[in-house]
Design a protein around this motif. Structure first.
Motif, PDB file in Angstrom:
ATOM      1  N   GLY A   1       0.817  -1.206   0.000  1.00 52.62           N
ATOM      2  CA  GLY A   1       0.000   0.000   0.000  1.00 52.62           C
ATOM      3  C   GLY A   1       0.851   1.257   0.000  1.00 52.62           C
ATOM      4  N   MET A   2       1.914   1.261   0.787  1.00 51.80           N
ATOM      5  CA  MET A   2       2.825   2.409   0.801  1.00 51.80           C
ATOM      6  C   MET A   2       3.468   2.611  -0.569  1.00 51.80           C
ATOM      7  SD  MET A   2       2.721   3.581   3.939  1.00 51.80           S
ATOM      8  CE  MET A   2       2.066   3.011   5.521  1.00 51.80           C
ATOM      9  N   PHE A   3       3.899   1.514  -1.169  1.00 57.26           N
ATOM     10  CA  PHE A   3       4.568   1.583  -2.468  1.00 57.26           C
ATOM     11  C   PHE A   3       3.605   2.093  -3.548  1.00 57.26           C
ATOM     12  CE2 PHE A   3       6.060  -0.121  -6.485  1.00 57.26           C
ATOM     13  CZ  PHE A   3       7.436   0.056  -6.432  1.00 57.26           C
ATOM     14  N   VAL A   4       2.413   1.543  -3.584  1.00 53.91           N
ATOM     15  CA  VAL A   4       1.437   1.942  -4.601  1.00 53.91           C
ATOM     16  C   VAL A   4       1.026   3.403  -4.407  1.00 53.91           C
ATOM     17  CG1 VAL A   4      -0.890   1.511  -5.467  1.00 53.91           C
ATOM     18  CG2 VAL A   4       0.640  -0.401  -5.008  1.00 53.91           C
ATOM     19  N   ALA A   5       0.967   3.849  -3.151  1.00 45.77           N
ATOM     20  CA  ALA A   5       0.680   5.267  -2.901  1.00 45.77           C
ATOM     21  C   ALA A   5       1.761   6.148  -3.524  1.00 45.77           C
ATOM     22  CB  ALA A   5       0.587   5.528  -1.402  1.00 45.77           C
ATOM     23  N   GLY A   6       3.011   5.724  -3.418  1.00 41.43           N
ATOM     24  CA  GLY A   6       4.089   6.469  -4.066  1.00 41.43           C
ATOM     25  C   GLY A   6       3.915   6.511  -5.572  1.00 41.43           C
ATOM     26  N   MET A   7       3.487   5.385  -6.157  1.00 43.15           N
ATOM     27  CA  MET A   7       3.216   5.354  -7.592  1.00 43.15           C
ATOM     28  C   MET A   7       2.099   6.327  -7.961  1.00 43.15           C
ATOM     29  SD  MET A   7       3.365   1.248  -8.377  1.00 43.15           S
ATOM     30  CE  MET A   7       2.871   1.527 -10.081  1.00 43.15           C
ATOM     31  N   LEU A   8       1.037   6.332  -7.153  1.00 43.45           N
ATOM     32  CA  LEU A   8      -0.088   7.226  -7.414  1.00 43.45           C
ATOM     33  C   LEU A   8       0.329   8.689  -7.328  1.00 43.45           C
ATOM     34  CD1 LEU A   8      -3.058   7.852  -7.866  1.00 43.45           C
ATOM     35  CD2 LEU A   8      -3.456   7.438  -5.425  1.00 43.45           C
ATOM     36  N   VAL A   9       1.078   9.039  -6.296  1.00 45.52           N
ATOM     37  CA  VAL A   9       1.533  10.420  -6.144  1.00 45.52           C
ATOM     38  C   VAL A   9       2.431  10.823  -7.313  1.00 45.52           C
ATOM     39  CG1 VAL A   9       2.907  11.983  -4.707  1.00 45.52           C
ATOM     40  CG2 VAL A   9       1.271  10.427  -3.645  1.00 45.52           C
ATOM     41  N   GLN A  10       3.247   9.882  -7.796  1.00 42.42           N
ATOM     42  CA  GLN A  10       4.075  10.184  -8.967  1.00 42.42           C
ATOM     43  C   GLN A  10       3.198  10.509 -10.165  1.00 42.42           C
ATOM     44  OE1 GLN A  10       6.218  10.281 -12.421  1.00 42.42           O
ATOM     45  NE2 GLN A  10       4.731   8.628 -12.114  1.00 42.42           N
TER      46      GLN A  10
END
Length: 334
Positions: A195-204
Motif C-alpha cells: 500500500g505504501m509503495f502503490v501510494a508512491g506510484m499514485l503520487v508520482q
C-alpha cells in the motif's frame, strides 16, 4: 512549483531523507538488540515508520523508472540496485561476523553457512539466523522487507504496462483502494508495505498537479497523528506519509544531502553490526550502543556504495550485446 518539477528538475535532499530513515531503523533496533527493555510497550515504532516511508519513496521513484524503461530493462535496473549489495552483506555476515562468534563460544560450520547463502540468495522467505553461531536468533533481521520490495517491483511492472502505462494514475489508485479495503485496520505485512509503495506510484502519477506546500505538509502531519491514534496507521498513512517525505526531500536544502546514497547499505548492515556490538561490548549504555552502531554502519555502507553498489549501477544502461560479448570473452580466457 509542483512536486514533479521539484524532484526532477532541480537538486533535492532525498539522499539525506533516505539516510535519516535508515538511521531510524538502527535507532529502533537498539532497544531489542541491546536489551534495553521496551519503549512504548515494545520495539519503538520509528523503524516501522521509516520502512513505510522507504516504500513510499520507492514507489514514487520506481514508477518514474518503469515509465521510462522497457520491462526487461526495468527489472535489470532493479536487480542491480537490490541484489549485489545484499549478496555482499550476506557474505560479510557469513565469512567475517559469524566466525567471530567462535570467540564467544559459538560454532561455525562451512556446510551450514553455504546452506545459509544458497537459501537466502533470492532474498525471498529468508532465514535470518545461522545455526550454531551466537546470534542463532537473527543475523540479518532488517532484510525481512526485501522480499516485499521485490514484490512491489512486480506490481509496478504490471500496473504500468500496456494501456495503464499511458494512464499512470488509474491503476495505482484502484490498487491502493483494494489494498486499503482488503487489509482493513490491521493489514498483513505485504498489504501494508505494498500500500505504501502503490501510494508512491499514485503520487508520482499526479505529481505535476500537486504543489509543494508547507500547508499541505502540516496537514499531512496532522493526518498521520490522528490516524495513528485511531489505529489506522498501516492502512491510511500511505498518501499523507508519501507527501510528507517528498516535501521534506524537496524543501530541505540539497546542499545538506550526501552525494553518495549510502542509505541502503546502512539499512543492510545496521542489524548485524548491532548484534556484533551486543556480543563483544555488552553493557554499553543505550546512547553508546546507538552511536557506535550508526558510526560503524555508515563506514560499511560507504564501502558498500563505493565498492559494490555504484560499480553495479554503472551496468544499468549497458547493451545486452555488450554483456554477451563480455561473457564470451571471459569464457575464452578461462
Amino acid at each position: 512549483m509542483n512536486l514533479r518539477d521539484a524532484v526532477v528538475a532541480r537538486p533535492n535532499a532525498l539522499n539525506l531523507v533516505r539516510l535519516v530513515l535508515a538511521s531510524f531503523v538502527i535507532v529502533s533496533h537498539t532497544w531489542p538488540i541491546g536489551r534495553f527493555g521496551d519503549l512504548w510497550g515494545g520495539e519503538p515504532p520509528f523503524g516501522r515508520w521509516a520502512v513505510s516511508a522507504f516504500f513510499c519513496l520507492s514507489g514514487f521513484l520506481v514508477a518514474r523508472s518503469r515509465l521510462r524503461l522497457s520491462i526487461g530493462r526495468f527489472f535489470w535496473h532493479r536487480g542491480l540496485r537490490i541484489f549485489p549489495a545484499a549478496w555482499v552483506c550476506l557474505a560479510v555476515v557469513v565469512f567475517v561476523l559469524a566466525p567471530l562468534s567462535l570467540l564467544k563460544g559459538g560454532e561455525w560450520s562451512p556446510r551450514v553457512v553455504v546452506g545459509f547463502l544458497v537459501r537466502d540468495a533470492d532474498l525471498v522467505h529468508m532465514v535470518f539466523g545461522i545455526s550454531g553461531t551466537v546470534a542463532d536468533g537473527a543475523w540479518v533481521g532488517s532484510m525481512w522487507s526485501l522480499e516485499f520490495e521485490l514484490l512491489a517491483y512486480l506490481v509496478a511492472a504490471v500496473l504500468l504496462a500496456g494501456w495503464a502505462r499511458r494512464h499512470a494514475v488509474g491503476a495505482p489508485a484502484v490498487a491502493l483502494l483494494v489494498l486499503t479495503v482488503w487489509g482493513g485496520s490491521e493489514p498483513h505485512a505485504w498489504q501494508w508495505l505494498l500500500g505504501m509503495f502503490v501510494a508512491g506510484m499514485l503520487v508520482q502519477g499526479i505529481s505535476d498537479r500537486v504543489p509543494v506546500s508547507g500547508r499541505l505538509a502540516a496537514l499531512s502531519v496532522v493526518a498521520l497523528v490522528v490516524l495513528h491514534m485511531a489505529g489506522w496507521e498501516r492502512s491510511l498513512w500511505p498518501l499523507p506519509l508519501c507527501y510528507l517525505v517528498l516535501w521534506l526531500g524537496v524543501t530541505v536544502p540539497a546542499s545538506w544531502a550526501p552525494r553518495s546514497d549510502i542509505s541502503y547499505g546502512v539499512y543492510l548492515y545496521g542489524f548485524p553490526v548491532q548484534v556484533t556490538i551486543e556480543w563483544f561490548l555488552p553493557g554499553l549504555p543505550l546512547v553508546g550502543h546507538m552511536v557506535l552502531a550508526l558510526a560503524v554502519s555508515y563506514v560499511l555502507a560507504y564501502a558498500s556504495w563505493t565498492l559494490v553498489e555504484r560499480p553495479a549501477l554503472r551496468l544499468k544502461d549497458v547493451a545486452w550485446s555488450d554483456l554477451r560479448r563480455r561473457s564470451r570473452t571471459a569464457a575464452s580466457v578461462r
